[in-house]
Write an enzyme that holds these catalytic residues in place. Structure first.
Site, PDB file in Angstrom:
ATOM      1  N   ALA A  73       0.779  -1.258   0.057  1.00 56.44           N
ATOM      2  CA  ALA A  73       0.172   0.019   0.055  1.00 56.44           C
ATOM      3  C   ALA A  73       1.122   1.408  -0.016  1.00 56.44           C
ATOM      4  CB  ALA A  73      -1.065  -0.031   1.255  1.00 56.44           C
ATOM      5  N   GLN A  75       1.385   3.654   2.095  1.00 54.95           N
ATOM      6  CA  GLN A  75       2.128   3.935   3.455  1.00 54.95           C
ATOM      7  C   GLN A  75       2.759   2.506   3.920  1.00 54.95           C
ATOM      8  OE1 GLN A  75       3.381   6.281   5.294  1.00 54.95           O
ATOM      9  NE2 GLN A  75       2.404   7.854   3.764  1.00 54.95           N
ATOM     10  N   SER A  76       3.244   1.721   2.985  1.00 51.38           N
ATOM     11  CA  SER A  76       3.812   0.397   3.370  1.00 51.38           C
ATOM     12  C   SER A  76       4.898   0.424   4.167  1.00 51.38           C
ATOM     13  CB  SER A  76       3.929  -0.371   2.136  1.00 51.38           C
ATOM     14  OG  SER A  76       4.511  -1.615   2.323  1.00 51.38           O
ATOM     15  N   ASN A  77       4.996   0.010   5.294  1.00 55.35           N
ATOM     16  CA  ASN A  77       6.233  -0.324   6.038  1.00 55.35           C
ATOM     17  C   ASN A  77       7.022  -1.287   5.419  1.00 55.35           C
ATOM     18  OD1 ASN A  77       4.958   1.430   8.460  1.00 55.35           O
ATOM     19  ND2 ASN A  77       3.619  -0.432   8.544  1.00 55.35           N
ATOM     20  N   ALA A  79       7.593  -1.805   2.479  1.00 51.18           N
ATOM     21  CA  ALA A  79       8.289  -1.156   1.340  1.00 51.18           C
ATOM     22  C   ALA A  79       9.474  -0.259   1.757  1.00 51.18           C
ATOM     23  CB  ALA A  79       7.304  -0.263   0.383  1.00 51.18           C
TER      24      ALA A  79
END
Ligand SMILES: *Cc1c(COP(=O)(O)O)cnc(C)c1O
Length: 338
Positions: A73, A75-77, A79
């Site tokens: 997503a 706000q992917s942590n 990523a």
């Protein structure tokens, strides 16, 4: 079970602390609540994906990758931790970010994890919500391969049997901490999404015959689907480790009553949990994962599911940097005030 057989790049700050939450426990008046601080794994504001990436990025390195790709997503942590790990290893990183919330908020789209993705030198591309992100990532990877790049792709959340080894190891680490401190633990609770955390933990706990029930609080999928995802990955992980039957279907338990309107959309209970943890314990939760996990924990204490006299460990999976992408969710007038 011998994890040293698998290639690993040591980068996380381990073991993460195990701490008692006295003020939260007193406020709720139920079990003694402890926290396992996997928000403190150390890499670019920390979080649970770092443990998985220690195994995944070592595999990427062994295969001679010069470019790592993953997806998640906005706000992917995961990523962000992948971008940071790649920076540390001198590997290029390309991220596909899915717009699952349709938010046009500037901070959501550019601050928090997105700011750090770019700070670590990763390139990003967006996709609309509902895209088949796995297929999309493979097709973009093919494009890079035709340009001569050696691409290593990591599934969303780093959740495959290689990544889950990081949480098999976390189960061993927690059990060592419980044993060293003579802590009898009755439950472990955490937020579950792409399933790798819960799958690794249940595999490790079962392999050690810990007999501690594990509860995953869902953030996206309905319960049966979430449990199936975790179970299938746990089986594959156990198979990789040479003990395919160690996890039974009934060992995998998820509660998905705290998802609210959907993935990445804050809930009342989650915002209350953020306020309680911040004001009582100086611990920062994130609205997408750990706050929903904590909302489940708090509600289940209030309902008497977790009882006085028991000891519950909440595994904090990180994500607080997303707070800066979600600042508009906080109306301080409505928040929990003890
Ligand atoms: C990814 C993530 C989770 C969920 O872990 P999975 O292994 O994907 O189930 C929980 N909390 C945070 C903060 C995360 O980033």
């Amino acid at each position: 079970m011998h994890l040293s057989r698998y290639p690993r790049h040591f980068l996380a700050h381990l073991p993460t602390p195990l701490e008692r939450l006295d003020r939260l426990s007193r406020e709720l008046g139920g079990p003694e609540i402890w926290i396992k601080r996997d928000d403190c794994t150390g890499l670019s504001t920390g979080g649970n994906k770092t443990r998985k990436l220690e195994f995944l990025m070592a595999e990427a390195d062994l295969r001679g990758a010069d470019l790592v790709m993953t997806q998640g997503a906005t706000q992917s942590n995961h990523a962000r931790q992948t971008a940071a790990f790649a920076a540390k290893m001198g590997m290029a990183c390309h991220l596909l970010l899915e717009d699952r919330t349709s938010s046009n908020n500037a901070n959501y789209n550019h601050n928090g994890n997105v700011l750090l993705d770019h700070m670590h030198g990763a390139t990003t591309e967006k996709r609309p919500g509902g895209t088949d992100m796995h297929a999309e990532m493979e097709s973009v990877a093919e494009r890079f391969r035709t340009e001569g790049r050696n691409v290593y792709t990591i599934p969303g959340g780093g959740s495959n049997p290689t990544g889950a080894l990081g949480y098999v190891n976390c189960a061993f680490e927690m059990l060592a901490q419980f044993n060293d401190r003579a802590l009898k633990v009755d439950h472990i609770v955490h937020a579950t999404g792409s399933a790798g955390t819960q799958a690794g933990l249940i595999t490790g706990l079962k392999a050690m015959n810990a007999r501690i029930p594990l509860l995953g609080i869902g953030v996206r999928a309905p319960r049966l689907k979430q449990e199936e995802n975790v179970y299938n990955l746990a089986r594959a992980t156990a198979e990789k480790l040479g003990c395919p039957d160690v996890v039974a279907r009934e060992d995998v338990v998820a509660n998905t009553d705290y998802v609210g309107d959907g993935y990445g959309i804050p809930t009342e209970g989650g915002l209350e949990a953020i306020g309680m943890f911040a004001e009582l314990e100086a611990v920062l939760l994130d609205p997408v994962y750990s706050a929903k996990g904590a909302a489940g924990l708090i509600d289940l204490v209030r309902k008497g599911h977790f009882k006085k006299g028991e000891r519950v460990v909440f595994l904090h999976t990180g994500g607080a940097v997303a707070l800066f992408g979600y600042d508009s969710a906080f109306d301080f007038a409505d928040r929990w005030t003890g």
